[in-house]
Structure formats: C-alpha cells, structure tokens
Motif scaffolding. Structure first.
Motif, mmCIF file in Angstrom:
data_model
loop_
_atom_site.group_PDB
_atom_site.id
_atom_site.type_symbol
_atom_site.label_atom_id
_atom_site.label_comp_id
_atom_site.label_asym_id
_atom_site.label_seq_id
_atom_site.Cartn_x
_atom_site.Cartn_y
_atom_site.Cartn_z
ATOM 1 N N TYR A 21 44.422 21.133 48.038
ATOM 2 C CA TYR A 21 44.824 19.736 48.192
ATOM 3 C C TYR A 21 44.437 19.204 49.566
ATOM 4 C CZ TYR A 21 47.589 19.683 43.896
ATOM 5 O OH TYR A 21 47.974 19.701 42.583
ATOM 6 N N THR A 50 45.241 15.982 52.525
ATOM 7 C CA THR A 50 46.469 15.404 53.084
ATOM 8 C C THR A 50 46.932 14.150 52.347
ATOM 9 O OG1 THR A 50 45.112 14.245 54.729
ATOM 10 C CG2 THR A 50 46.098 16.331 55.401
ATOM 11 N N ASP A 51 46.030 13.477 51.630
ATOM 12 C CA ASP A 51 46.436 12.297 50.867
ATOM 13 C C ASP A 51 46.980 12.656 49.488
ATOM 14 O OD1 ASP A 51 44.145 13.064 49.532
ATOM 15 O OD2 ASP A 51 43.053 11.192 49.858
ATOM 16 N N GLY A 52 47.088 13.958 49.192
ATOM 17 C CA GLY A 52 47.627 14.403 47.923
ATOM 18 C C GLY A 52 46.594 14.573 46.828
ATOM 19 N N THR A 110 56.576 21.309 47.715
ATOM 20 C CA THR A 110 55.585 21.062 48.769
ATOM 21 C C THR A 110 54.324 21.862 48.480
ATOM 22 O OG1 THR A 110 56.374 22.884 50.179
ATOM 23 C CG2 THR A 110 57.352 20.701 50.533
ATOM 24 N N ARG A 118 50.714 23.225 50.746
ATOM 25 C CA ARG A 118 49.973 23.277 52.009
ATOM 26 C C ARG A 118 48.555 22.790 51.769
ATOM 27 N NH1 ARG A 118 51.459 27.448 56.401
ATOM 28 N NH2 ARG A 118 53.085 25.848 56.357
ATOM 29 N N THR A 119 48.148 21.794 52.524
ATOM 30 C CA THR A 119 46.822 21.215 52.340
ATOM 31 C C THR A 119 45.756 22.109 52.949
ATOM 32 O OG1 THR A 119 46.820 19.986 54.410
ATOM 33 C CG2 THR A 119 47.867 18.930 52.512
ATOM 34 N N ALA A 129 48.551 21.271 56.698
ATOM 35 C CA ALA A 129 49.798 20.495 56.696
ATOM 36 C C ALA A 129 50.518 20.677 55.360
ATOM 37 C CB ALA A 129 49.487 19.018 56.922
ATOM 38 N N ASP A 130 51.842 20.557 55.382
ATOM 39 C CA ASP A 130 52.638 20.596 54.161
ATOM 40 C C ASP A 130 52.970 19.174 53.730
ATOM 41 O OD1 ASP A 130 52.690 23.359 54.005
ATOM 42 O OD2 ASP A 130 54.508 23.540 55.199
ATOM 43 N N ILE A 131 52.723 18.867 52.445
ATOM 44 C CA ILE A 131 53.042 17.541 51.927
ATOM 45 C C ILE A 131 53.925 17.687 50.690
ATOM 46 C CG2 ILE A 131 50.920 16.478 52.805
ATOM 47 C CD1 ILE A 131 49.799 16.643 49.917
ATOM 48 N N ALA A 132 54.671 16.636 50.367
ATOM 49 C CA ALA A 132 55.559 16.649 49.200
ATOM 50 C C ALA A 132 54.741 16.497 47.928
ATOM 51 C CB ALA A 132 56.574 15.525 49.315
#
Length: 264
Positions: free
Chosen positions: A183, A185-187, A217, A219-220, A224-227
C-alpha cells in the motif's frame, strides 16, 4: 471419577472472508491454482469470459466452487484478453453498465445450472481501479449489479468510489483489502510496475493481513502506518505461490483467533 467436561478453544471473536480470483484459464490453457486454492479460500471471483475465461472454464469453475462450498462471485472485466484486463480503456458509463450486466448474466446461467447462485460481484483489474476512482463509472457498475439483482454484494477496495456507489444504491458493500499487495500512503495499492508492489513471502502477507484485520492498520511501502478496514481479504490466484500463500493465511488467521468465512 470420570471427568465429563470437554475443554475447547474459545470461539473466534472476529471473522474475515478470504477471496481469490478464479477460473482464469482459456481454451486449452490453464491458469492459476484453482483446485489447491479451494481448500483454503471462502469466496471466489470467477472470470466471466472477456478479460479471461470462456464458457467451458466458467462452467468448470462454478462446479468446483459449488462442490467445495465456496461463495461464488462474478468477476467482470474489460474486453481486453491480450492485456488480461489490466490495461485501462476509454469506456463510457453506458459501456460499463452493459459490459457488467452481460458478464453477470453469463456466469449466473452456469451457477443456476449447477444448482448454486451468485453472492457478490467484484470488478477485475483495470475496471476495479477505474470504478474505484470515478464516481460515474462506479455508479454505472453498481446500477448494473442492482438491475440484475439487488441482493448481490459489491466487493470493492476500502474507501473507494465503488463502495460509495453501493451505499447510494442501497446494495450491501464488502470492503476489500489485499494480502499480497503493498500500500501507498494515500491508501491505494502500489502500481504493479513499481518495485515492491507485490509481497514476496507468505510471512509478509500474513503479517500484513493480521494487522489489517485485527488492528485496522497497514504499513505502507514507505514505512508509515495508515488506517484501513476490511471485510474480505483478496489473494491473487494467478501468483506462482498462490496456494502456499492461501494455506499460510488461513492457518495463521485461525491461529490468531480470526475465523474465516464468507460474509454473512
């Protein structure tokens, strides 16, 4: 004294669907590891004859899935067999509606003949991503599904226009996350042409999947970790180690107390 008490492991507190793309052969050519995957997945997305598949492979795929008890979904794609439906085409909303309805109807005929039925619809490849970005194309896709039967569920990527369209039209949406794709960072998924787009080991795929299901979550690729939220986890059935990944995912999820079953 005889002890009649039986101690069992606590039942899982959460559940997830494990789906894979299925029936992607053509003519004399086989593709993927369909039979081996059926031992582990709970839902299948069957190619409907345009990007992959043909009447024979569609019938066989439906019969195999029905016999294994897997939930059956239609996997309509763009009419681009040479590019396996992964190249974007300048299709209109009207064309998306017609292509989608046509392919659902074709697969449903085989499902009915096998004494089974369709449970969901998920666009394939480029159509998946186009309908995920474009509200107009997403609306056309969902309208086609609704016109065929409003009980069908829409499988679409987390936070996509496709799921928004399902909400607008009152169809049940199933948010999809990916076990074997990285993934950004923009999902969004990392585009396939970039390094690291596909996870290389079943351990990585399991670690990512448990994080998405248990913690919400991911990890990209940048660290970074995103929801993220998923009701179903997709494993691509065309990978050379797809069955190995599927077995590891199912075993690892159940060991973590996460039950695996189709959406209820």
């Amino acid at each position: 004294m005889t002890n009649n008490h039986h101690f069992t492991q606590n039942p899982p507190q959460r559940f997830i669907d494990l789906n894979c793309d299925f029936g992607e052969g053509y003519g004399a050519y086989t593709f993927g590891q369909d039979a081996a995957l059926l031992a582990h997945v709970t839902s299948v997305n069957i190619a409907c004859g345009l990007h992959a598949g043909d009447p024979h492979t569609m019938r066989k795929a439906v019969e195999m899935a029905a016999s294994a008890g897997a939930a059956i979904g239609a996997h309509p794609g763009l009419p681009d067999r040479l590019g396996f439906g992964r190249r974007e085409m300048a299709v209109s909303a009207e064309e998306v509606f017609d292509l989608t309805l046509y392919q659902i109807g074709a697969l449903d005929a085989f499902a009915r003949a096998a004494g089974s039925s369709l449970r969901h619809v998920k666009p394939h490849g480029a159509l998946y991503h186009m309908a995920g970005r474009s509200a107009e194309l997403a609306d056309a896709f969902v309208r086609a599904v609704k016109a065929f039967h409003p009980s069908l569920m829409i499988y679409g990527q987390w936070a996509s226009e496709l799921l928004n369209a399902a909400d607008r039209h009152g169809l049940r949406k199933v948010s999809e996350v990916f076990a074997d794709r990285s993934y950004q960072t923009d999902g969004h998924l990392t585009p396939r042409h970039l390094p690291g787009a596909t996870l290389s080991s079943s351990e990585e795929a399991l670690r990512q999947t448990i994080g998405m299901v248990a913690r919400g979550t991911v990890r990209t690729i940048g660290g970074a970790d995103i929801a993220i939220q998923g009701d179903t986890v997709c494993l691509h059935g065309d990978g050379p180690r797809a069955a190995e990944f599927a077995a590891a995912l199912r075993e690892g999820l159940e060991a973590a107390g996460i039950g695996v079953r189709p959406p209820q």
